[in-house]
Design an enzyme around this catalytic site. Sequence first.
Site, mmCIF file in Angstrom:
data_model
loop_
_atom_site.group_PDB
_atom_site.id
_atom_site.type_symbol
_atom_site.label_atom_id
_atom_site.label_comp_id
_atom_site.label_asym_id
_atom_site.label_seq_id
_atom_site.Cartn_x
_atom_site.Cartn_y
_atom_site.Cartn_z
ATOM 1 N N SER A 14 -3.477 86.020 34.369
ATOM 2 C CA SER A 14 -4.873 85.610 34.157
ATOM 3 C C SER A 14 -4.966 84.090 34.124
ATOM 4 O O SER A 14 -3.968 83.399 33.911
ATOM 5 C CB SER A 14 -5.414 86.219 32.865
ATOM 6 O OG SER A 14 -4.565 85.945 31.764
ATOM 7 N N GLU A 24 -7.414 80.486 33.027
ATOM 8 C CA GLU A 24 -8.455 79.927 32.164
ATOM 9 C C GLU A 24 -9.065 78.675 32.790
ATOM 10 O O GLU A 24 -8.354 77.827 33.323
ATOM 11 C CB GLU A 24 -7.865 79.593 30.798
ATOM 12 C CG GLU A 24 -8.902 79.051 29.801
ATOM 13 C CD GLU A 24 -8.363 79.047 28.391
ATOM 14 O OE1 GLU A 24 -7.947 80.127 27.923
ATOM 15 O OE2 GLU A 24 -8.337 77.976 27.770
ATOM 16 N N ASP A 76 -13.011 74.494 17.060
ATOM 17 C CA ASP A 76 -12.641 73.222 16.432
ATOM 18 C C ASP A 76 -13.879 72.498 15.948
ATOM 19 O O ASP A 76 -14.930 72.515 16.595
ATOM 20 C CB ASP A 76 -11.905 72.331 17.433
ATOM 21 C CG ASP A 76 -10.596 72.951 17.906
ATOM 22 O OD1 ASP A 76 -9.929 73.593 17.072
ATOM 23 O OD2 ASP A 76 -10.262 72.790 19.089
ATOM 24 N N PHE A 124 -3.003 66.977 24.175
ATOM 25 C CA PHE A 124 -3.393 68.355 23.865
ATOM 26 C C PHE A 124 -2.412 68.978 22.869
ATOM 27 O O PHE A 124 -2.814 69.665 21.927
ATOM 28 C CB PHE A 124 -3.409 69.217 25.136
ATOM 29 C CG PHE A 124 -4.515 68.911 26.100
ATOM 30 C CD1 PHE A 124 -5.607 68.146 25.727
ATOM 31 C CD2 PHE A 124 -4.468 69.399 27.401
ATOM 32 C CE1 PHE A 124 -6.632 67.865 26.624
ATOM 33 C CE2 PHE A 124 -5.488 69.129 28.298
ATOM 34 C CZ PHE A 124 -6.566 68.354 27.904
ATOM 35 N N HIS A 180 -0.919 83.997 30.848
ATOM 36 C CA HIS A 180 -2.258 83.424 30.938
ATOM 37 C C HIS A 180 -2.101 81.930 31.211
ATOM 38 O O HIS A 180 -1.548 81.194 30.386
ATOM 39 C CB HIS A 180 -3.011 83.648 29.619
ATOM 40 C CG HIS A 180 -4.436 83.190 29.641
ATOM 41 N ND1 HIS A 180 -5.429 83.881 30.306
ATOM 42 C CD2 HIS A 180 -5.044 82.111 29.070
ATOM 43 C CE1 HIS A 180 -6.583 83.259 30.138
ATOM 44 N NE2 HIS A 180 -6.380 82.170 29.403
#
Length: 293
Positions: A15, A17, A109, A221, A271
Amino acid sequence: MKIGEILKHINTSVSFEFFPPKTPEGEDQLFKTIKDLEELKPAFVSVTYGAGGSTRERTIRVVKRIHEQCNLTVMAHLTCIGHSKNEIYEILKGYKDIGIQNILALRGDIPQGQEESFVFPPDGCRYANELVSFIREQFNDYFSIGVAAYPEGHPESPSLEKDIYYFKKKVEAGAEFAITQMFFDNSYFYRYMDLLTKEGVDIPVIPGIMPITNFRQIEKFAVMCGATIPKDLIEKLEKVENNPEEVAKIGIDYATKQCEDLLKNGVKGLHFYTLNKSKATVEIYRRIKDLIK
């Protein structure tokens, strides 16, 4: 289709994102990326939701466009901390009205710079398990609900054991599957899965893979989400950080080996955090496709 059902009938899911772009040009580029990745026949794709609901309208628009224009199962991320329950209900009703059946339920967040001043809506959901419960109360089993998992523990959690405790609450509230935060050392994932097994949690947990194509961006990140980048990988990337092609080569090679190890150890899905680009993900998929059953 519902992702919870898809995962029951597929051996290994792949998958992707995406995030909602800020400009029409960015959205055009995203859909070129989606076209490239659609050829890999992913089990599903997902679209992120900005801190405090900052990308609400853009997320909804991109989800709707993928649903209507692409032959893909799409999941909408939904964060709760910036919304009242009435707002959450209206967002979910809007998705239901157009046939979207998959939600990734997240706390979200606190917007950057508002860590000390942020005020939670008085009539809202403060935690992801409350959001999962609310979705189940209002829509029964219409939505297939996924949640986030943190192999190294959530940055705000005092311990990994406490993080597992809160993860279990999300499952008890009705989550059907989970996608992990990015990680770069598979031992963290294996340890996390062992702890879940000991707690009797058996929903599918899909590893989140972030191919490094921009070292300083991913380093930022990683700090934000509490993910550890191995020292030897950092050293390799620092030597070539001003050479984008070499950075991408190292990042793709590393992510490929990471995926190969996960697949050989029986994971049921991968993912990919694509950052709205297809090249790295397509190359990794090409290298590992024979291991995907």
